[in-house]
Design a protein around this motif. Structure first.
Motif, PDB file in Angstrom:
ATOM      1  N   LEU A 133       0.825  -1.197   0.000  1.00 43.69           N
ATOM      2  CA  LEU A 133       0.000   0.000   0.000  1.00 43.69           C
ATOM      3  C   LEU A 133       0.864   1.253   0.000  1.00 43.69           C
ATOM      4  CD1 LEU A 133      -2.662  -0.910   2.714  1.00 43.69           C
ATOM      5  CD2 LEU A 133      -2.963  -0.935   0.235  1.00 43.69           C
ATOM      6  N   GLY A 134       0.409   2.240  -0.725  1.00 42.62           N
ATOM      7  CA  GLY A 134       1.016   3.560  -0.637  1.00 42.62           C
ATOM      8  C   GLY A 134       0.504   4.225   0.638  1.00 42.62           C
ATOM      9  N   ARG A 135       1.075   5.363   0.940  1.00 42.48           N
ATOM     10  CA  ARG A 135       0.665   6.060   2.162  1.00 42.48           C
ATOM     11  C   ARG A 135      -0.812   6.442   2.147  1.00 42.48           C
ATOM     12  NH1 ARG A 135       6.066   8.830   2.883  1.00 42.48           N
ATOM     13  NH2 ARG A 135       6.869   7.730   4.691  1.00 42.48           N
ATOM     14  N   THR A 136      -1.310   6.868   1.003  1.00 44.37           N
ATOM     15  CA  THR A 136      -2.707   7.314   0.932  1.00 44.37           C
ATOM     16  C   THR A 136      -3.658   6.182   1.318  1.00 44.37           C
ATOM     17  OG1 THR A 136      -2.158   8.919  -0.777  1.00 44.37           O
ATOM     18  CG2 THR A 136      -4.471   8.312  -0.567  1.00 44.37           C
ATOM     19  N   ALA A 137      -3.473   5.014   0.729  1.00 44.41           N
ATOM     20  CA  ALA A 137      -4.350   3.868   1.012  1.00 44.41           C
ATOM     21  C   ALA A 137      -4.166   3.378   2.447  1.00 44.41           C
ATOM     22  CB  ALA A 137      -4.067   2.734   0.030  1.00 44.41           C
ATOM     23  N   ASP A 145      -7.436   5.666   9.174  1.00 40.45           N
ATOM     24  CA  ASP A 145      -8.060   6.974   9.377  1.00 40.45           C
ATOM     25  C   ASP A 145      -7.091   7.966  10.030  1.00 40.45           C
ATOM     26  OD1 ASP A 145     -10.138   8.846   9.224  1.00 40.45           O
ATOM     27  OD2 ASP A 145     -10.853   8.343  11.236  1.00 40.45           O
ATOM     28  N   THR A 146      -5.950   8.127   9.380  1.00 41.97           N
ATOM     29  CA  THR A 146      -4.889   8.990   9.904  1.00 41.97           C
ATOM     30  C   THR A 146      -4.357   9.877   8.782  1.00 41.97           C
ATOM     31  OG1 THR A 146      -4.239   7.295  11.500  1.00 41.97           O
ATOM     32  CG2 THR A 146      -2.587   8.937  10.982  1.00 41.97           C
ATOM     33  N   PRO A 147      -4.068  11.132   9.054  1.00 41.45           N
ATOM     34  CA  PRO A 147      -3.497  12.003   8.025  1.00 41.45           C
ATOM     35  C   PRO A 147      -2.151  11.475   7.513  1.00 41.45           C
ATOM     36  CG  PRO A 147      -4.264  13.302   9.885  1.00 41.45           C
ATOM     37  CD  PRO A 147      -4.318  11.861  10.303  1.00 41.45           C
ATOM     38  N   ILE A 148      -1.913  11.656   6.233  1.00 43.99           N
ATOM     39  CA  ILE A 148      -0.669  11.178   5.615  1.00 43.99           C
ATOM     40  C   ILE A 148       0.551  11.778   6.302  1.00 43.99           C
ATOM     41  CG2 ILE A 148       0.698  11.214   3.485  1.00 43.99           C
ATOM     42  CD1 ILE A 148      -2.012  11.060   1.976  1.00 43.99           C
ATOM     43  N   GLU A 149       0.513  13.051   6.594  1.00 46.30           N
ATOM     44  CA  GLU A 149       1.667  13.711   7.223  1.00 46.30           C
ATOM     45  C   GLU A 149       1.982  13.105   8.588  1.00 46.30           C
ATOM     46  OE1 GLU A 149       4.934  16.199   7.565  1.00 46.30           O
ATOM     47  OE2 GLU A 149       3.761  15.603   5.836  1.00 46.30           O
ATOM     48  N   THR A 150       0.958  12.722   9.325  1.00 47.68           N
ATOM     49  CA  THR A 150       1.168  12.089  10.634  1.00 47.68           C
ATOM     50  C   THR A 150       1.865  10.746  10.458  1.00 47.68           C
ATOM     51  OG1 THR A 150      -0.758  13.188  11.573  1.00 47.68           O
ATOM     52  CG2 THR A 150      -0.008  11.179  12.682  1.00 47.68           C
ATOM     53  N   GLU A 151       1.379   9.949   9.513  1.00 44.27           N
ATOM     54  CA  GLU A 151       1.980   8.629   9.282  1.00 44.27           C
ATOM     55  C   GLU A 151       3.426   8.782   8.811  1.00 44.27           C
ATOM     56  OE1 GLU A 151       3.182   5.052   7.176  1.00 44.27           O
ATOM     57  OE2 GLU A 151       2.929   7.033   6.317  1.00 44.27           O
ATOM     58  N   ARG A 152       3.690   9.762   7.962  1.00 46.05           N
ATOM     59  CA  ARG A 152       5.064   9.995   7.496  1.00 46.05           C
ATOM     60  C   ARG A 152       5.980  10.310   8.677  1.00 46.05           C
ATOM     61  NH1 ARG A 152       8.568  13.659   6.893  1.00 46.05           N
ATOM     62  NH2 ARG A 152       7.211  15.354   7.520  1.00 46.05           N
ATOM     63  N   LYS A 153       5.476  11.090   9.613  1.00 44.89           N
ATOM     64  CA  LYS A 153       6.283  11.426  10.792  1.00 44.89           C
ATOM     65  C   LYS A 153       6.545  10.195  11.652  1.00 44.89           C
ATOM     66  CE  LYS A 153       5.054  16.291  10.978  1.00 44.89           C
ATOM     67  NZ  LYS A 153       4.355  17.356  11.696  1.00 44.89           N
ATOM     68  N   TRP A 154       5.586   9.269  11.710  1.00 48.66           N
ATOM     69  CA  TRP A 154       5.838   8.010  12.442  1.00 48.66           C
ATOM     70  C   TRP A 154       6.975   7.247  11.778  1.00 48.66           C
ATOM     71  CZ3 TRP A 154       0.148   5.947  12.181  1.00 48.66           C
ATOM     72  CH2 TRP A 154      -0.664   6.699  13.028  1.00 48.66           C
ATOM     73  N   GLU A 155       6.871   7.101  10.450  1.00 48.80           N
ATOM     74  CA  GLU A 155       7.866   6.311   9.717  1.00 48.80           C
ATOM     75  C   GLU A 155       9.260   6.913   9.812  1.00 48.80           C
ATOM     76  OE1 GLU A 155       6.951   5.169   5.720  1.00 48.80           O
ATOM     77  OE2 GLU A 155       5.088   4.169   6.300  1.00 48.80           O
ATOM     78  N   THR A 156       9.345   8.220   9.892  1.00 43.94           N
ATOM     79  CA  THR A 156      10.655   8.870   9.947  1.00 43.94           C
ATOM     80  C   THR A 156      11.145   9.101  11.370  1.00 43.94           C
ATOM     81  OG1 THR A 156       9.647  11.060   9.759  1.00 43.94           O
ATOM     82  CG2 THR A 156      10.368   9.993   7.705  1.00 43.94           C
TER      83      THR A 156
END
Length: 70
Positions: A27-31, A37-48
């Protein structure tokens, strides 16, 4: 970084674990973010490693992880 202090099984998954779970699901970040049900920017910050999931999001991630059989 914050990811160095995330607890495995004690509360938080590492950013690496979150990214690996997303990639394993192909899955890409969007999917992925739509599933939890989380904003993409929030998930990106988790991953980084710049943020850790709160308890509500951690529950969603753990549920998804169990559903994927990991």
């Amino acid at each position: 970084m914050l990811h160095d202090i995330m607890l495995i099984n004690g509360g938080h998954m590492t950013g690496k674990e979150i990214r690996e779970m997303r990639e394993k699901m192909k899955l890409g970040r969007t999917a992925f973010c739509a599933l939890i049900d989380t904003p993409i920017e929030t998930e990106r910050k988790w991953e980084t490693g710049h943020r850790v999931p709160n308890s509500e999001n951690m529950a969603k991630l753990e549920k998804l992880k169990k559903e994927q059989g990991k």
